[in-house]
Design an enzyme around this catalytic site. Structure first.
Site, PDB file in Angstrom:
ATOM      1  N   GLY A  88       0.824  -1.210   0.000  1.00 52.92           N
ATOM      2  CA  GLY A  88       0.000   0.000   0.000  1.00 52.92           C
ATOM      3  C   GLY A  88       0.853   1.253   0.000  1.00 52.92           C
ATOM      4  O   GLY A  88       2.070   1.205   0.198  1.00 52.92           O
ATOM      5  N   GLY A  90       2.648   3.759   1.376  1.00 50.13           N
ATOM      6  CA  GLY A  90       3.206   4.040   2.701  1.00 50.13           C
ATOM      7  C   GLY A  90       3.835   5.421   2.774  1.00 50.13           C
ATOM      8  O   GLY A  90       4.105   5.945   3.849  1.00 50.13           O
ATOM      9  N   ARG A  91       4.114   5.982   1.610  1.00 49.21           N
ATOM     10  CA  ARG A  91       4.678   7.343   1.626  1.00 49.21           C
ATOM     11  C   ARG A  91       4.124   8.126   0.446  1.00 49.21           C
ATOM     12  O   ARG A  91       4.780   9.010  -0.082  1.00 49.21           O
ATOM     13  CB  ARG A  91       6.198   7.285   1.548  1.00 49.21           C
ATOM     14  CG  ARG A  91       6.649   6.586   0.320  1.00 49.21           C
ATOM     15  CD  ARG A  91       8.080   6.685   0.032  1.00 49.21           C
ATOM     16  NE  ARG A  91       8.378   5.566  -0.858  1.00 49.21           N
ATOM     17  CZ  ARG A  91       9.534   5.294  -1.335  1.00 49.21           C
ATOM     18  NH1 ARG A  91      10.543   6.034  -1.041  1.00 49.21           N
ATOM     19  NH2 ARG A  91       9.709   4.258  -2.132  1.00 49.21           N
ATOM     20  N   LYS A 111       4.470  12.090  -3.373  1.00 46.25           N
ATOM     21  CA  LYS A 111       5.330  11.030  -2.860  1.00 46.25           C
ATOM     22  C   LYS A 111       6.264  11.655  -1.831  1.00 46.25           C
ATOM     23  O   LYS A 111       6.975  12.612  -2.136  1.00 46.25           O
ATOM     24  CB  LYS A 111       6.124  10.432  -4.025  1.00 46.25           C
ATOM     25  CG  LYS A 111       6.766   9.102  -3.700  1.00 46.25           C
ATOM     26  CD  LYS A 111       7.275   8.434  -4.958  1.00 46.25           C
ATOM     27  CE  LYS A 111       8.198   7.292  -4.603  1.00 46.25           C
ATOM     28  NZ  LYS A 111       8.848   6.730  -5.785  1.00 46.25           N
ATOM     29  N   ASP A 123       8.818   6.083   7.527  1.00 47.18           N
ATOM     30  CA  ASP A 123       8.487   7.430   7.997  1.00 47.18           C
ATOM     31  C   ASP A 123       7.576   8.184   7.023  1.00 47.18           C
ATOM     32  O   ASP A 123       7.188   9.321   7.285  1.00 47.18           O
ATOM     33  CB  ASP A 123       9.774   8.228   8.248  1.00 47.18           C
ATOM     34  CG  ASP A 123      10.620   8.359   6.985  1.00 47.18           C
ATOM     35  OD1 ASP A 123      10.208   7.846   5.919  1.00 47.18           O
ATOM     36  OD2 ASP A 123      11.705   8.964   7.065  1.00 47.18           O
ATOM     37  N   GLY A 124       7.288   7.571   5.875  1.00 47.22           N
ATOM     38  CA  GLY A 124       6.407   8.224   4.914  1.00 47.22           C
ATOM     39  C   GLY A 124       7.058   9.373   4.160  1.00 47.22           C
ATOM     40  O   GLY A 124       6.402  10.094   3.414  1.00 47.22           O
ATOM     41  N   ARG A 174       3.509  13.512  -8.699  1.00 51.31           N
ATOM     42  CA  ARG A 174       3.606  12.604  -9.832  1.00 51.31           C
ATOM     43  C   ARG A 174       2.258  12.543 -10.525  1.00 51.31           C
ATOM     44  O   ARG A 174       1.216  12.534  -9.871  1.00 51.31           O
ATOM     45  CB  ARG A 174       3.976  11.256  -9.248  1.00 51.31           C
ATOM     46  CG  ARG A 174       4.064  10.122 -10.177  1.00 51.31           C
ATOM     47  CD  ARG A 174       5.007   9.095  -9.597  1.00 51.31           C
ATOM     48  NE  ARG A 174       4.327   8.160  -8.707  1.00 51.31           N
ATOM     49  CZ  ARG A 174       4.944   7.128  -8.130  1.00 51.31           C
ATOM     50  NH1 ARG A 174       6.222   6.917  -8.345  1.00 51.31           N
ATOM     51  NH2 ARG A 174       4.290   6.320  -7.356  1.00 51.31           N
ATOM     52  N   ASP A 250       4.289  -5.011  -7.346  1.00 50.54           N
ATOM     53  CA  ASP A 250       3.677  -3.765  -6.863  1.00 50.54           C
ATOM     54  C   ASP A 250       4.217  -2.549  -7.605  1.00 50.54           C
ATOM     55  O   ASP A 250       3.709  -1.446  -7.430  1.00 50.54           O
ATOM     56  CB  ASP A 250       3.895  -3.602  -5.347  1.00 50.54           C
ATOM     57  CG  ASP A 250       5.362  -3.738  -4.952  1.00 50.54           C
ATOM     58  OD1 ASP A 250       5.946  -4.792  -5.230  1.00 50.54           O
ATOM     59  OD2 ASP A 250       5.919  -2.787  -4.377  1.00 50.54           O
ATOM     60  N   ASN A 251       5.230  -2.752  -8.419  1.00 46.34           N
ATOM     61  CA  ASN A 251       5.761  -1.650  -9.214  1.00 46.34           C
ATOM     62  C   ASN A 251       5.428  -1.802 -10.686  1.00 46.34           C
ATOM     63  O   ASN A 251       6.017  -1.146 -11.533  1.00 46.34           O
ATOM     64  CB  ASN A 251       7.273  -1.549  -9.029  1.00 46.34           C
ATOM     65  CG  ASN A 251       7.646  -1.123  -7.619  1.00 46.34           C
ATOM     66  OD1 ASN A 251       6.868  -0.431  -6.959  1.00 46.34           O
ATOM     67  ND2 ASN A 251       8.802  -1.549  -7.151  1.00 46.34           N
TER      68      ASN A 251
HETATM   69  P1  AMP Z   1       9.014   0.751  -3.220  1.00 50.91           P
HETATM   70  O1  AMP Z   1      10.297   0.111  -2.853  1.00 50.91           O
HETATM   71  O2  AMP Z   1       9.138   2.221  -3.445  1.00 50.91           O
HETATM   72  O3  AMP Z   1       8.324   0.075  -4.327  1.00 50.91           O
HETATM   73  O4  AMP Z   1       8.072   0.607  -1.934  1.00 50.91           O
HETATM   74  C1  AMP Z   1       7.637  -0.622  -1.449  1.00 50.91           C
HETATM   75  C2  AMP Z   1       6.696  -0.426  -0.283  1.00 50.91           C
HETATM   76  O5  AMP Z   1       7.366   0.188   0.818  1.00 50.91           O
HETATM   77  C3  AMP Z   1       5.492   0.457  -0.561  1.00 50.91           C
HETATM   78  O6  AMP Z   1       4.393  -0.047   0.152  1.00 50.91           O
HETATM   79  C4  AMP Z   1       5.909   1.791  -0.017  1.00 50.91           C
HETATM   80  O7  AMP Z   1       4.811   2.592   0.327  1.00 50.91           O
HETATM   81  C5  AMP Z   1       6.699   1.377   1.209  1.00 50.91           C
HETATM   82  N1  AMP Z   1       7.689   2.396   1.591  1.00 50.91           N
HETATM   83  C6  AMP Z   1       8.849   2.663   0.983  1.00 50.91           C
HETATM   84  N2  AMP Z   1       9.499   3.670   1.599  1.00 50.91           N
HETATM   85  C7  AMP Z   1       8.731   4.066   2.618  1.00 50.91           C
HETATM   86  C8  AMP Z   1       8.843   5.073   3.642  1.00 50.91           C
HETATM   87  N3  AMP Z   1       9.903   5.882   3.712  1.00 50.91           N
HETATM   88  N4  AMP Z   1       7.826   5.177   4.531  1.00 50.91           N
HETATM   89  C9  AMP Z   1       6.770   4.369   4.472  1.00 50.91           C
HETATM   90  N5  AMP Z   1       6.593   3.408   3.539  1.00 50.91           N
HETATM   91  C10 AMP Z   1       7.563   3.256   2.632  1.00 50.91           C
HETATM   92 MG    MG Z   2       6.822   1.022  -5.365  1.00 51.98          MG
END
Ligand code: AMP
Ligand code: MG
Length: 492
Positions: A88, A90-91, A111, A123-124, A174, A250-251
């Site tokens: 989901g 998360g940030r 983002k 930390d979002g 974005r 998820d990407n």
């Molecule tokens: P990504 O590696 O960008 O595809 O992210 C994979 C998952 O990790 C997704 O659910 C993101 O929302 C979560 N995520 C990545 N970085 C953060 C962050 N700094 N804070 C909260 N969630 C994160």
């Molecule tokens: Mg991602």
């Protein structure tokens, strides 16, 4: 409030398990870094609003204009082959949707704007470096005519984020056809919520594949259509030497756009096994593995749709397999079309595939720079007298000469005059890509000395990658040995 975006939000009309509503989140001292005026125009957004205090509030997630209904979307995903049932946003914060100048519905998403119910231990937030990186590379990819999410704005938060060190924080805005991923389907399928999968599929068809609404087997057609877009997309990555780096499900956008600019990189010297991402120890997402990973991801997508494809299980699987074949078929078609154009072939002739293959092999063995080699090959169309710039990129230039003799025989069969072939090649072989060492250098200048001029200059060059830009030729150069970047890091 004058010039507020005209939001027309549809995802929020889906049932409540699809997302969580979010509140705006104040940041210490938001400051505008960059607005993409060309994209703002395309999206029908008012540039003056975006530059106003209310615009800055929106672009930093501090306060929402009327019409925005911020949410975090739920999704799951296979990360490096392992299923994670809850990921989901998360940030990220989906502000809402706007209908652009071409009548296309586009998501506007922040983002790095703060924690959400999906943040888990994160930390979002986003670091300035990763925001600038995504801005630069996604816009370069768009200029290379590859379907992608876009970057509308970058804003500094005036706060620090804690990574290995303290880093300045930033928020990226974005724009995307949507942010629906293979992982979004997996989220509901894993919960055995078939009705939600059906609703999501209907939504995706209406939004991204409206032409298949009238087919008799719409979900089957959806699978095939998503597979085809993905095949075309990944073929285009290969043609510019792009490595996504984190092709988790998820990407992978079901709209067929390049999504997620974490540890992505571009090849300098050609190496099919190249991996840059520091977290990809096993090389799962290496350059030449990308086509098979695409197929693997689509197989996961097809599994989520099985109950919608037929009643009997054996029929479901047979249908899925048939539709998945459209991926490889489309990939091959697109790969052939682009690579043939890169070599100056106007139509397909016998032996062309071997010429492409033997050239890629020679480039690998000779550690030739991918981008420069193709760009300079265009000049060799006129005759061997112009070969030196390209042949000198090969460790053993004689390997080029041997290959070029066969290539020239093949070009003799072209009906177009050599000058036209050369021009056509220059329109598909870019002079400029976001080379890793240059990306790092402009980010460093921004972070270390608050100097954004290199970022802006490089952005401008990358917006017209097929032109020569003599004054900025340095951006086209391959890295010197000491400049070479060997690892990239995830945007987190
Ligand atoms: P990504 O590696 O960008 O595809 O992210 C994979 C998952 O990790 C997704 O659910 C993101 O929302 C979560 N995520 C990545 N970085 C953060 C962050 N700094 N804070 C909260 N969630 C994160
Ligand atoms: Mg991602």
């Amino acid at each position: 409030m004058a010039g507020v975006p005209h939001f027309d939000n549809s995802y929020i009309g889906l049932p409540k398990q699809f997302y969580e509503r979010l509140e705006p989140n104040r940041v210490a001292a938001p400051r505008l870094i960059q607005i993409n005026d060309v994209l703002a125009e395309e999206l029908g957004l008012d540039k003056n609003f975006l530059r106003s205090p209310a615009g800055l509030d929106m672009l930093s997630g501090c306060a929402m204009p009327p019409g925005a209904e911020p949410i975090a979307q739920a999704y799951a995903g296979h990360q490096f082959g392992e299923f994670v049932h809850q990921l989901g946003d998360g940030r990220a914060m989906l502000l809402g949707e706007v209908v652009d100048r071409n009548g296309i519905r586009r998501d506007l998403q922040l983002k790095g704007s703060g924690r959400t119910p999906f943040s888990r231990r994160g930390d979002g937030r986003a670091a300035l470096g990763s925001v600038l990186r995504e801005y630069l590379v996604s816009e370069a990819i768009a200029a290379l005519r590859i379907p992608t999410t876009r970057s509308l704005a970058a804003v500094a938060t005036g706060e620090q984020v804690i990574r290995e060190t303290l880093l300045p924080g930033a928020v990226l805005t974005r724009a995307a056809a949507s942010h629906i991923r293979v992982g979004t389907f997996e989220y509901f399928a894993a919960r055995r919520d078939i009705e939600a999968v059906r609703l999501l599929a209907d939504y995706v068809i209406a939004r991204h594949y409206p032409h298949i609404r009238f087919e008799s087997e719409t979900y089957r057609a959806l699978l095939g259509a998503v597979a085809e877009r993905q095949g075309a997309l990944i073929a285009r990555w290969l043609a510019v030497g792009f490595i996504h780096g984190v092709m988790n499900t998820d990407n992978m956008s079901v709209a067929g756009e390049l999504l997620d600019y974490g540890p992505c990189a571009f090849l300098d010297t050609f190496d099919p096994l190249a991996v840059f991402s520091s977290i990809d120890q096993a090389g799962r997402y290496a350059y030449s593995n990308q086509p098979s990973v695409g197929a693997w991801n689509l197989a996961r997508f097809s599994e989520t749709l099985l109950p919608l494809l037929a009643v009997a299980e054996t029929d479901q699987v047979a249908i899925a397999q048939q539709e998945l074949e459209r991926y490889g078929w489309r990939f091959k078609m697109e790969f052939q079309a682009i690579f043939h154009a890169k070599f100056g072939f106007g139509e397909v002739r016998e032996g062309d595939a071997e010429l492409v293959h033997s050239f890629l092999l020679a480039m690998t063995e000779n550690q030739a720079d991918f981008t420069l080699t193709f760009r300079r090959l265009a000049d060799s169309v006129l005759g061997p007298d112009d070969d030196e710039p390209v042949r000198s990129l090969f460790i053993n230039p004689l390997d080029f000469d041997r290959w070029a003799a066969v290539w020239r025989e093949r070009l003799a069969a072209e009906t177009r005059p050599p000058m036209a072939v050369r021009e056509a090649m220059r329109r598909v072989n870019p002079a400029f890509i976001p080379r890793n060492h240059r990306v790092e250098a402009v980010i460093k200048a921004a972070i270390k000395s608050s100097d954004y001029r290199p970022f802006e200059e490089f952005s401008r060059v990358l917006s017209k990658p097929y032109e020569d830009h003599p004054a900025f030729a340095k951006y086209g150069d391959a890295p010197a040995e000491h400049e070479r970047v060997s690892a990239t890091f995830c945007g987190t």
